[in-house]
Each structure stands twice: as C-alpha cells, then as structure tokens.
Design an enzyme around this catalytic site. Structure first.
Site, PDB file in Angstrom:
ATOM      1  N   CYS A 109     -47.697 -22.349   3.029  1.00 54.61           N
ATOM      2  CA  CYS A 109     -48.876 -22.277   2.175  1.00 54.61           C
ATOM      3  C   CYS A 109     -49.986 -21.458   2.833  1.00 54.61           C
ATOM      4  O   CYS A 109     -49.907 -20.234   2.858  1.00 54.61           O
ATOM      5  CB  CYS A 109     -49.353 -23.681   1.789  1.00 54.61           C
ATOM      6  N   HIS A 210     -44.495 -25.975  -0.438  1.00 54.46           N
ATOM      7  CA  HIS A 210     -44.573 -26.996   0.606  1.00 54.46           C
ATOM      8  C   HIS A 210     -43.208 -27.659   0.820  1.00 54.46           C
ATOM      9  O   HIS A 210     -42.886 -28.661   0.172  1.00 54.46           O
ATOM     10  CB  HIS A 210     -45.607 -28.055   0.230  1.00 54.46           C
ATOM     11  N   GLU A 212     -42.349 -29.283   3.482  1.00 57.72           N
ATOM     12  CA  GLU A 212     -42.445 -30.393   4.431  1.00 57.72           C
ATOM     13  C   GLU A 212     -42.368 -31.758   3.761  1.00 57.72           C
ATOM     14  O   GLU A 212     -41.907 -32.736   4.375  1.00 57.72           O
ATOM     15  CB  GLU A 212     -43.742 -30.280   5.255  1.00 57.72           C
TER      16      GLU A 212
END
Length: 256
Positions: A109, A210, A212
């Site tokens: 990001c 994203h 994660e």
C-alpha cells in the site's frame, strides 16, 4: 538449525496521549514471522545510517499506513492531510539504497507509493470510492477481495501465483500516476490503476492491496509473503557464507 532471516519493518509515527510513538500493526509482524518465516525488527524515526541498516538485515518491508507521502516529495504543491515526514525520509533514503545493495524489498500500500516516489515517480488522488474500503463494514470484511487485477506476463507476481488475474482487496485513495523509470508494472486493475510493481533482478515487489490481513489463509497473500521469505533466507545464507549480495542495479533514479 539456521537462524531465521532478520528483516526490518518500517514503523510510522503515531501520537498516543499526546506522546509520539513509533507503531506498526501486529498483523504485519505476524505475517512476516508465521508465513515468511522471518524475525522482525521495527525501524523508524529519523533515517538510520544506511550502511548499518542494510548490513544487518536480510530484507526490508514498508507496509501501509493512514498517512500519505508528502506531495512536495514528488513535485506537487503541499496540501493538508495526515503526513509522516520521518517515515517519508526513511523510505526515500532506504528503498533506493536497498535496491542498489540487492537487499530483498517488500512494499504494501503506502510501501508501493513510497517505492515509486523514491525512484522518481509521482502519485495521484483517485476519484470516487471505487478503490476505498467501506467503513460501514466490520474490519475483517474490509480486507476481503474487492476486485480483480490483471498480472503482467513474465512478471514476478505471475510467476509466484501462476494465474493471469487474481482477486484482491482495496483500501486506498491514492495510486501511482507517473511510474518511476526503474519500476515494472506487475498488476493493473480494470480501470488502469497500477496495483503492483517490481524492480531489478533481486526480489523487490510492492503491491497496492493488503496481503498481510489474511496472509495465512488467502493463497495470493500467502504466496507473496512466502516469496519474500525465500528471498530473505537466500540473502541470510549468503551473508552467513561471507558472500556479497547480488547488486542487480548499478544506478537508479532516486527522488531525494
């Protein structure tokens, strides 16, 4: 058993009770430890000595945050909004140096936007809400896939994932405008927004979404963190053997 590779995770400045703190979201640490198989050290504040930083770590990671890269960093007029000058300075100094040294890089990001600006690119605000998260939804649902991205043929992501397109989440209001000369487009959305880029021959990958949040369960996210972990372990092995890291980029266009 060999030690885990040690990677630097960039922190951001966050005031807590009127006191400055350096912060990272725990989900980044968990993804790097559990999926990448790395040990994590949080790095932040004024940019540390680059030789010491890159000499001690087997990879660097710049994750997302609610602040934006200051527009003056890429030649736009200043404007109001959440900013983190120390994080900007860290990214714009460390990312080009990591590429020159052949240290594996993962950007997420803000990390993609930082990499683009650090190498001479620019950013733009996106119209409408198509790429923004729906704040009315619970946090876990905000990080579910929102649209597909097309992966560039022969790119790092296409090789990691084995598909021509994949679904990703979308939680951003800015994107790459002018791509930095030394970056390659890895993925684009249907509206043309650059969703991922890479650089050099060593592992340097940055994505706009994203991975994660569901790194351990979403196959796309798992592959990204696993690929970074493999690169970090190779870097750690070379250091342990006293071998220099590959230096794939002799010169890059730095915006600092």
């Amino acid at each position: 058993m060999s030690a885990r590779p040690l990677v630097a995770l960039a922190a951001s400045a966050e005031p807590v009770g009127g006191v400055p703190h350096l912060a990272v979201r725990e989900v980044y640490v968990q993804a790097l430890e559990r999926v990448s198989g790395c040990a994590v050290a949080v790095v932040g504040g004024p940019a540390p000595d680059l030789a010491e930083l890159l000499g001690r770590f087997d990879g660097v990671v710049f994750g997302g945050h609610e602040t934006d890269v200051e527009p003056t960093r890429y030649g736009d007029p200043p404007r109001s909004g959440p900013a983190d000058p120390a994080r900007d300075e860290l990214a714009l100094r460390v990312l080009p140096a990591a590429l020159l040294a052949g240290v594996p890089v993962l950007g997420i990001c803000r990390g993609l936007q930082e990499l683009n600006v650090a190498l001479g690119g620019t950013l733009r605000d996106l119209p409408g809400d198509e790429h923004r998260e729906d704040l009315s939804l619970p946090r876990d649902r905000q990080y579910l896939p929102a649209h597909e991205v097309h992966l560039s043929e022969g790119g790092v992501l296409r090789q990691l994932l084995g598909y021509a397109s994949v679904p990703v989440n979308s939680l951003h209001h800015q994107a790459i405008d002018r791509l930095a000369p030394d970056l390659r487009v890895e993925a684009v959305a249907a509206d043309g927004v650059v969703e991922a880029a890479s650089a050099g021959d060593a592992f340097c990958l940055a994505v706009q979404w994203h991975p994660e949040w569901y790194a351990g369960t979403d196959p796309v996210s798992t592959a990204i963190f696993h690929g970074f972990g493999v690169a970090a372990r190779l870097a750690a092995r070379r250091r342990a053997q006293g071998l220099p890291l590959p230096r794939p980029m002799s010169s890059i266009g730095m915006n600092n």
